[in-house]
Write a protein that holds these residues in place. Structure first.
Motif, mmCIF file in Angstrom:
data_model
loop_
_atom_site.group_PDB
_atom_site.id
_atom_site.type_symbol
_atom_site.label_atom_id
_atom_site.label_comp_id
_atom_site.label_asym_id
_atom_site.label_seq_id
_atom_site.Cartn_x
_atom_site.Cartn_y
_atom_site.Cartn_z
ATOM 1 N N MET A 194 4.785 -15.685 -11.744
ATOM 2 C CA MET A 194 6.144 -15.696 -11.176
ATOM 3 C C MET A 194 6.057 -15.375 -9.694
ATOM 4 S SD MET A 194 9.515 -13.532 -12.333
ATOM 5 C CE MET A 194 8.782 -11.954 -11.956
ATOM 6 N N SER A 195 6.661 -16.209 -8.895
ATOM 7 C CA SER A 195 6.672 -15.986 -7.459
ATOM 8 C C SER A 195 8.113 -15.948 -6.977
ATOM 9 C CB SER A 195 5.904 -17.105 -6.740
ATOM 10 O OG SER A 195 5.944 -16.911 -5.346
ATOM 11 N N LEU A 196 8.592 -14.764 -6.724
ATOM 12 C CA LEU A 196 9.957 -14.568 -6.246
ATOM 13 C C LEU A 196 9.932 -13.786 -4.939
ATOM 14 C CD1 LEU A 196 11.757 -13.561 -9.570
ATOM 15 C CD2 LEU A 196 11.860 -15.773 -8.406
ATOM 16 N N PRO A 197 10.903 -14.012 -4.062
ATOM 17 C CA PRO A 197 10.934 -13.333 -2.749
ATOM 18 C C PRO A 197 11.520 -11.916 -2.835
ATOM 19 C CG PRO A 197 12.791 -14.840 -2.928
ATOM 20 C CD PRO A 197 11.987 -15.014 -4.182
ATOM 21 N N PHE A 198 10.720 -10.994 -3.365
ATOM 22 C CA PHE A 198 11.181 -9.595 -3.347
ATOM 23 C C PHE A 198 10.015 -8.671 -3.025
ATOM 24 C CE2 PHE A 198 10.230 -10.473 -7.853
ATOM 25 C CZ PHE A 198 9.365 -9.437 -8.164
ATOM 26 N N SER A 199 10.344 -7.484 -2.544
ATOM 27 C CA SER A 199 9.323 -6.499 -2.173
ATOM 28 C C SER A 199 9.006 -5.607 -3.359
ATOM 29 C CB SER A 199 9.828 -5.642 -1.005
ATOM 30 O OG SER A 199 10.091 -6.439 0.132
ATOM 31 N N ARG A 200 7.738 -5.175 -3.443
ATOM 32 C CA ARG A 200 7.310 -4.306 -4.531
ATOM 33 C C ARG A 200 7.154 -2.869 -3.996
ATOM 34 N NH1 ARG A 200 6.434 -6.907 -9.136
ATOM 35 N NH2 ARG A 200 6.109 -9.176 -9.061
ATOM 36 N N HIS A 201 8.288 -2.201 -3.835
ATOM 37 C CA HIS A 201 8.292 -0.832 -3.325
ATOM 38 C C HIS A 201 7.631 0.152 -4.281
ATOM 39 C CE1 HIS A 201 10.923 -2.104 -0.088
ATOM 40 N NE2 HIS A 201 11.761 -2.639 -0.976
ATOM 41 N N ARG A 202 7.600 -0.191 -5.558
ATOM 42 C CA ARG A 202 7.044 0.726 -6.549
ATOM 43 C C ARG A 202 5.537 0.928 -6.383
ATOM 44 N NH1 ARG A 202 8.718 -0.969 -12.430
ATOM 45 N NH2 ARG A 202 7.470 0.906 -12.835
ATOM 46 N N ARG A 203 4.881 0.061 -5.618
ATOM 47 C CA ARG A 203 3.443 0.240 -5.389
ATOM 48 C C ARG A 203 3.151 1.603 -4.779
ATOM 49 N NH1 ARG A 203 3.126 -5.565 -2.482
ATOM 50 N NH2 ARG A 203 2.880 -6.912 -4.339
ATOM 51 N N LEU A 204 4.063 2.097 -3.940
ATOM 52 C CA LEU A 204 3.860 3.367 -3.251
ATOM 53 C C LEU A 204 4.374 4.564 -4.059
ATOM 54 C CD1 LEU A 204 4.720 2.371 0.425
ATOM 55 C CD2 LEU A 204 2.509 2.367 -0.754
ATOM 56 N N ARG A 205 4.734 4.316 -5.331
ATOM 57 C CA ARG A 205 5.194 5.405 -6.196
ATOM 58 C C ARG A 205 4.359 5.485 -7.473
ATOM 59 N NH1 ARG A 205 11.026 2.691 -6.216
ATOM 60 N NH2 ARG A 205 11.492 2.816 -3.979
ATOM 61 N N SER A 206 3.257 4.771 -7.528
ATOM 62 C CA SER A 206 2.567 4.541 -8.797
ATOM 63 C C SER A 206 1.775 5.734 -9.309
ATOM 64 C CB SER A 206 1.638 3.326 -8.672
ATOM 65 O OG SER A 206 0.687 3.534 -7.654
ATOM 66 N N SER A 207 1.496 6.742 -8.462
ATOM 67 C CA SER A 207 0.806 7.951 -8.928
ATOM 68 C C SER A 207 1.239 9.127 -8.064
ATOM 69 C CB SER A 207 -0.710 7.785 -8.859
ATOM 70 O OG SER A 207 -1.162 7.827 -7.507
ATOM 71 N N GLU A 208 0.971 10.325 -8.565
ATOM 72 C CA GLU A 208 1.341 11.526 -7.819
ATOM 73 C C GLU A 208 0.638 11.566 -6.472
ATOM 74 O OE1 GLU A 208 2.808 14.809 -6.239
ATOM 75 O OE2 GLU A 208 3.609 13.812 -8.021
ATOM 76 N N ASN A 209 -0.637 11.201 -6.431
ATOM 77 C CA ASN A 209 -1.371 11.265 -5.172
ATOM 78 C C ASN A 209 -0.887 10.223 -4.166
ATOM 79 O OD1 ASN A 209 -2.879 13.470 -5.841
ATOM 80 N ND2 ASN A 209 -4.664 12.306 -6.533
ATOM 81 N N ILE A 210 -0.551 9.036 -4.646
ATOM 82 C CA ILE A 210 -0.008 8.027 -3.734
ATOM 83 C C ILE A 210 1.345 8.492 -3.196
ATOM 84 C CG2 ILE A 210 0.993 5.718 -3.609
ATOM 85 C CD1 ILE A 210 -1.308 4.699 -5.280
ATOM 86 N N ARG A 211 2.181 9.054 -4.076
ATOM 87 C CA ARG A 211 3.479 9.570 -3.612
ATOM 88 C C ARG A 211 3.279 10.666 -2.569
ATOM 89 N NH1 ARG A 211 4.486 8.885 -9.189
ATOM 90 N NH2 ARG A 211 4.237 11.136 -9.635
ATOM 91 N N ALA A 212 2.241 11.475 -2.772
ATOM 92 C CA ALA A 212 1.994 12.586 -1.844
ATOM 93 C C ALA A 212 1.569 12.090 -0.466
ATOM 94 C CB ALA A 212 0.929 13.518 -2.413
ATOM 95 N N ILE A 213 0.713 11.064 -0.419
ATOM 96 C CA ILE A 213 0.202 10.651 0.889
ATOM 97 C C ILE A 213 1.226 9.873 1.702
ATOM 98 C CG2 ILE A 213 -2.192 10.672 0.088
ATOM 99 C CD1 ILE A 213 -2.136 7.623 0.023
ATOM 100 N N VAL A 214 2.288 9.383 1.068
ATOM 101 C CA VAL A 214 3.327 8.681 1.829
ATOM 102 C C VAL A 214 4.613 9.526 1.959
ATOM 103 C CG1 VAL A 214 2.444 6.414 1.171
ATOM 104 C CG2 VAL A 214 4.246 7.469 -0.219
ATOM 105 N N ARG A 215 4.553 10.762 1.495
ATOM 106 C CA ARG A 215 5.740 11.630 1.561
ATOM 107 C C ARG A 215 6.121 11.892 3.006
ATOM 108 N NH1 ARG A 215 4.531 15.477 -2.422
ATOM 109 N NH2 ARG A 215 5.440 13.904 -3.820
ATOM 110 N N GLU A 216 7.393 11.777 3.307
ATOM 111 C CA GLU A 216 7.875 11.884 4.687
ATOM 112 C C GLU A 216 8.309 13.291 5.075
ATOM 113 O OE1 GLU A 216 10.961 8.979 5.304
ATOM 114 O OE2 GLU A 216 9.960 7.541 4.008
ATOM 115 N N THR A 217 8.794 14.065 4.125
ATOM 116 C CA THR A 217 9.356 15.381 4.431
ATOM 117 C C THR A 217 8.677 16.435 3.574
ATOM 118 O OG1 THR A 217 11.500 14.351 4.896
ATOM 119 C CG2 THR A 217 11.486 16.739 4.528
ATOM 120 N N TYR A 218 8.233 17.499 4.223
ATOM 121 C CA TYR A 218 7.572 18.586 3.509
ATOM 122 C C TYR A 218 8.345 19.887 3.695
ATOM 123 C CZ TYR A 218 3.474 15.847 2.330
ATOM 124 O OH TYR A 218 2.636 14.900 1.794
#
Length: 325
Positions: free
Chosen positions: A1-25
């Motif tokens: 399937m090829s649709l024109p949308f962004s996959r934002h969930r890639r940056l939420r897929s694990s705790e460590n990935i969420r941590a390295i892109v976290r904006e506010t501490y």
């Protein structure tokens, strides 16, 4: 399937990935803990409308401060509940007043702990208003003189920061002048620059015994409906020499916090006030919310909105929770 949308969930897929892109501490250093001090000995008076908050006599204050420091909290703000009140709040600026003695004791115990002094008159006046009264009116300029005396007495006692909260016009200018003239030009002012006339203050007035005996404070605290007025108030305080700006309350005014942050390049403080504290406490005690998760989310929201420091009654609990993470 090829649709024109962004996959934002890639940056939420694990705790460590969420941590390295976290904006506010959120850090323990972000908290300033409010403490209420009272006359007497062995006094640990619970504030019924603020579960977990107490009025403390100076002998028990030592243990409280020891706990605060052990948790890594770097700053406190002191509110006094005097034994006697009068029409001009003379205990606020007495050199042996309860706040002055508390400041001296804390600085002797832990010199490195940053101690801010709330600089106001409402807890000390028998009418409960934040200034000199004449024919039912709070007089602006005569009140400034009493605030200046209070600030100097607090600086003399060892306060690291003067935090004037009564919203008189010109209060920063007069206090800055008084501090400079008495050799305290190095003491910063943390002004309650944007202080709304809010229903969220109710529990604090129980803790500080500061409810007005007549009328309200709407002639000197701000209308909650006003946004641009906040910028005018902040602009005045910066021009008069304030080193920090406080927005109070916090939760219902996150838009104001962001406005002030965008306009003024000075450290910004949010006061997470008593009503905000008590609502979360009540809901958590009833099992309706998870207190830890709710508090940390709320405090993170304040940081995200732009504040550098948060005055909060949750400081000790939040410091413990952050250590667990």
């Amino acid at each position: 399937m090829s649709l024109p949308f962004s996959r934002h969930r890639r940056l939420r897929s694990s705790e460590n990935i969420r941590a390295i892109v976290r904006e506010t501490y959120l850090r323990t250093e972000d908290f300033m803990y409010p403490i209420f001090v009272v006359e007497g000995e062995n006094k640990r008076n619970p504030v019924e409308s603020m579960p977990g908050v107490y009025q403390l006599s100076l002998d028990l204050l030592r243990k409280e401060i020891e706990e605060v420091v052990s948790l890594g909290i770097k700053s406190v703000i002191i509110f006094g509940v005097p034994a006697q009140k009068d029409e001009v709040g003379s205990e606020a600026y007495h050199e042996c007043g309860i706040v002055q003695r508390a400041i001296k004791q804390i600085k002797e115990q832990y010199p490195e702990l940053v101690v801010a002094a709330d600089t106001c008159l409402c807890q000390y006046t028998d009418h409960g208003h934040c200034g000199v009264i004449e024919e039912g009116i709070v007089l602006n300029d005569p009140t400034l003189e009493l605030l200046a005396k209070t600030a100097v007495s607090q600086a003399k006692a060892g306060a690291d920061i003067i935090a004037p909260s009564n919203m008189m016009d010109g209060f920063v200018a007069r206090i800055r002048q008084a501090l400079d003239e008495t050799g305290y030009e190095h003491i910063p002012i943390m002004s309650y620059a944007v202080k709304y006339s809010s229903a969220f203050y109710g529990p604090f007035r129980d803790a500080a015994h500061s409810s007005p005996k007549f009328g309200d404070r709407k002639t000197y605290q701000m209308d909650p409906a006003n946004r641009l007025e906040a910028l005018r108030e902040a602009e005045s305080d910066v021009a008069e020499g304030s080193d920090f700006l406080i927005v109070k309350p916090a939760l219902a005014y996150l838009d104001i916090i962001r406005d002030v942050k965008n306009h003024y390049n000075v450290p910004l403080v949010a006061y997470n006030v008593s009503g905000e504290y008590s609502m979360i406490k009540a809901a958590s005690q009833n099992g309706w919310i998870n207190e830890k998760e709710t508090v940390l989310e709320m405090l993170t929201g304040m940081k995200r909105a732009g504040v550098d420091l948060i005055i909060t009654y949750f400081a000790k609990d939040a410091a413990r929770w952050l250590k667990e993470q």
